[in-house]
Design an enzyme around this catalytic site. Structure first.
Site, PDB file in Angstrom:
ATOM      1  CB  SER A  96      -0.966  -0.036   1.614  1.00  0.00           C
ATOM      2  OG  SER A  96      -2.114  -0.891   1.494  1.00  0.00           O
ATOM      3  CG  HIS A 121      -1.742   3.569   4.032  1.00  0.00           C
ATOM      4  ND1 HIS A 121      -3.230   3.574   3.663  1.00  0.00           N
ATOM      5  CD2 HIS A 121      -1.297   1.969   3.380  1.00  0.00           C
ATOM      6  CE1 HIS A 121      -3.733   2.455   3.315  1.00  0.00           C
ATOM      7  NE2 HIS A 121      -2.406   1.163   3.212  1.00  0.00           N
TER       8      HIS A 121
END
Length: 297
Positions: free
Chosen positions: A201, A247
């Site tokens: 991610s 992230h």
């Protein structure tokens, strides 16, 4: 015919007076290179748009031809999505191994795991020292659930080829790796006393940031990319169990690296792009070392 009468010639006309080929002096020729005007024989002449050229002039012409490049200076290729497909393939192979073959060993040894010195049994994982720092990279290829890898690879399949086509294979791969490591090192800096996460991610968020930068650079439509980013940020901060640190780190490092790659001036493009990647790696190294000072032995 009397013995003292001259004989008439019945053979071909003599080639005396014709120059010899510059590579084969014993071969007379009446053809010259259209560029350097040196005499060339049929063995050496290369057909050109007008007349013939010698091998040296043909080679010099090829050497002076500029290699086609991508929008931001990378080597152009007919297949603009090769690296993207290879990354997807690598992620899928690791997922199969971790979920079905080397369970649970691969998940334990490749995850973004860290336990600080204040944790019982610590330091462990990344905080334990350089022998465990490989986890910063391997965790970006590790998925344990089908839906997790499915979502990440779907976004990679969507965003990867346009970026790869614009940047070129090497620059795109550098962007992906830098974004993934940015997510891992920022997560370690913030939560290295106790964490354990997996997934690509961070790299994926880096590609989202790079897509926004590319739209800004090309003056393209921003709304779809920004809306996609906002949606993913909402999911990131609203659902438990999602490592928002990876992230956010991937998004920032990927976006900044993309800006260096895409806004580099043409006359110093290679230097500026190299410094952009090196600068991002330096920031990640600094985050890692600060994290080690906080959580390591």
């Amino acid at each position: 015919m009397l013995p003292d009468e001259p004989r008439s010639s019945t053979g071909p006309a003599p080639e005396a007076g014709l120059p010899g080929c510059y590579r084969h002096p014993g071969t007379p020729t009446g053809v010259s290179c259209t560029r350097c005007e040196r005499p060339i024989c049929p063995q050496c002449m290369v057909t050109a748009s007008v007349g013939f050229q010698c091998p040296e002039c043909v080679g010099a012409g090829h050497a002076g031809t500029r290699r086609p490049t991508t929008r931001f200076g990378g080597a152009s290729s007919a297949d603009g999505g090769l690296v993207t497909r290879l990354l997807i393939g690598a992620n899928v192979v690791v997922w199969v191994l971790a979920a079905y073959v080397l369970t649970p060993r691969l998940g334990q040894t490749w995850s973004l795991f860290s336990a600080g010195r204040d944790i019982l049994g610590g330091p462990a994982g990344i905080a334990d020292g350089p022998d465990q720092w490989y986890r910063l990279l391997t965790a970006t290829f590790l998925h344990l659930e089908w839906w997790h890898i499915g979502l990440n690879m779907l976004v990679l399949f969507w965003l990867g080829p346009p970026l790869e086509e614009a940047l070129g294979r090497l620059r795109f791969l550098a962007l992906y790796v830098v974004a993934g490591l940015g997510g891992s090192t920022f997560a370690f800096l913030v939560a290295g006393d106790w964490m354990n996460s997996v997934g690509a991610s961070g790299a994926i968020f880096g590609l989202i940031g790079a897509t926004i930068v590319m739209q800004l650079r090309n003056r393209g439509p921003l709304a779809p990319a920004v809306a996609f980013l906002v949606f993913n940020l909402i999911v990131t901060f609203s659902r438990p169990g999602i490592d928002w640190r990876a992230h956010l780190g991937g998004l920032v490092l990927g976006g900044l690296t993309a800006a260096g790659l895409m806004y580099a001036p043409r006359e110093r493009r290679g230097l500026v792009q190299g410094l952009a990647v090196a600068g991002a790696v330096a920031v990640e190294a600094a985050m890692l070392l600060i994290g080690m000072s906080l959580y390591g032995s």
